[in-house]
Enzyme design. Structure first.
Site, PDB file in Angstrom:
ATOM      1  N   HIS A  25       0.810  -1.214   0.000  1.00  0.00           N
ATOM      2  CA  HIS A  25       0.000   0.000   0.000  1.00  0.00           C
ATOM      3  C   HIS A  25       0.845   1.265   0.000  1.00  0.00           C
ATOM      4  CE1 HIS A  25      -3.243  -2.751   0.865  1.00  0.00           C
ATOM      5  NE2 HIS A  25      -2.737  -3.057   2.042  1.00  0.00           N
ATOM      6  N   HIS A  72       2.637   8.950   0.790  1.00  0.00           N
ATOM      7  CA  HIS A  72       1.485   8.878  -0.111  1.00  0.00           C
ATOM      8  C   HIS A  72       1.796   9.698  -1.359  1.00  0.00           C
ATOM      9  CE1 HIS A  72      -1.244   6.941   2.811  1.00  0.00           C
ATOM     10  NE2 HIS A  72      -0.528   7.616   3.696  1.00  0.00           N
TER      11      HIS A  72
END
Length: 311
Positions: free
Chosen positions: A109, A142
């Site tokens: 992720h 991110h």
């Protein structure tokens, strides 16, 4: 009657002291080996970011907390923030200390940076909006498919190409997983930095970026040369935004105090491109940011300079 000379006494005392120091060192390294063995073995949650199958719009099916009223990330509207002068500044301890060991991992992720310090040099966060002491746990990144998106939070609806989040757990709680299980409302504190494109490489990110090719596959973890966390971001104590929210990944538990720095960190286009070469179980990991969530009735606070002036 046994008699000891001064020299013999000094030798005996030195031997005992050396043995104590040796045992202390052995204990620290034993803790390090235990950390190595258990690193990244916490329960994983099944989710993704793809728009067509397991993306954020599907999280509510498996993680009901993701439909709560205090979700993250959010858009920060600067003119609506409540200005606060805190009684004490945000205090970062030991962020200039080098760890004994450091790893980066691709959990499918995101990229996760972790380190191991001795008990007396472990990085901690206190003050500002925090009532308790929080221990550093890891750093997460991110990003998005282009330089026009990638950050989770937005500032006046402006999205940055990347966001760096530093996760801390409340003293007495071992990990975010334990904080989730306990449901402690203030169990986690996350400090967040935006990254902005610069014409030249940021050399302070080299230890991470130069090793990304080694964790291309999901589930990969490698050791990297240890470095103090202050190398990749500058601790702040004023002029930041804070609010109560949630984890931005499943199970999206509403147990987080967020502190968002408005001044971005520099990164070059070529450096950020290396993050996009990583893979998830579905394929290239081009995007791993959750869309902004409704603010609802929450206040966002802007912490100005502390009245105490202790900087």
């Amino acid at each position: 009657m046994l008699g000891f000379s001064l020299v013999e006494c000094m030798v005996a005392c030195s031997s005992v002291l050396l043995m104590v120091l040796l045992l202390t060192e052995i204990l620290e390294w034993t803790q390090l080996f235990a950390w190595m063995e258990n690193d990244y073995r916490s329960p994983t949650f099944s989710f993704g970011y793809a728009a067509y199958q397991n993306g954020p719009h599907t999280w509510k099916d498996l993680y009901p907390e993701s439909t709560g009223s205090n979700q993250s990330p959010i858009n920060i509207t600067t003119r609506l923030a409540v200005v606060v002068q805190p009684s004490e500044p945000l205090r970062w301890s030991n962020y200039n200390s080098g760890p004994l060991s450091m790893t980066i991992a691709n959990d499918g992720h995101t990229v996760i940076l972790r380190g191991f310090w001795t008990s007396t040099t472990w990085p901690q966060l206190q003050g500002g909006p925090l009532i308790d002491t929080y221990d550093f746990f890891n750093v997460m990144f991110h990003w998005g498919p282009s330089n026009e998106e990638g950050s989770e939070h937005t500032l006046d609806y402006v999205r940055f190409p990347m966001e760096l989040q530093i996760i801390h757990v409340k003293r007495g709680i071992k990990s975010p997983t334990d904080a989730i299980a306990l449901g402690t409302k203030d169990g986690i504190a996350i400090t967040s930095f935006f990254l902005q494109i610069n014409d030249t490489d940021n050399p302070y990110l080299d230890h991470i970026i130069s090793n990304l090719w080694r964790i291309t596959c999901p589930g990969s973890i490698v050791y990297i040369p240890p470095f103090p966390l202050e190398w990749i971001f500058a601790p702040f104590d004023r002029d930041y935004y804070t609010y109560s929210g949630s984890l931005s990944q499943p199970p999206c538990s509403e147990i987080v105090t967020w502190m968002v720095q408005q001044e971005p960190i520099a990164i070059s286009s070529s450096q950020i491109e290396k993050f996009r070469k990583l893979c998830s179980v579905e394929g290239p990991l081009l995007l791993n940011c959750r869309p902004v969530q409704p603010l609802n009735d929450r206040d966002v606070y802007f912490y100005e300079e502390s009245l105490s002036g202790n900087y």
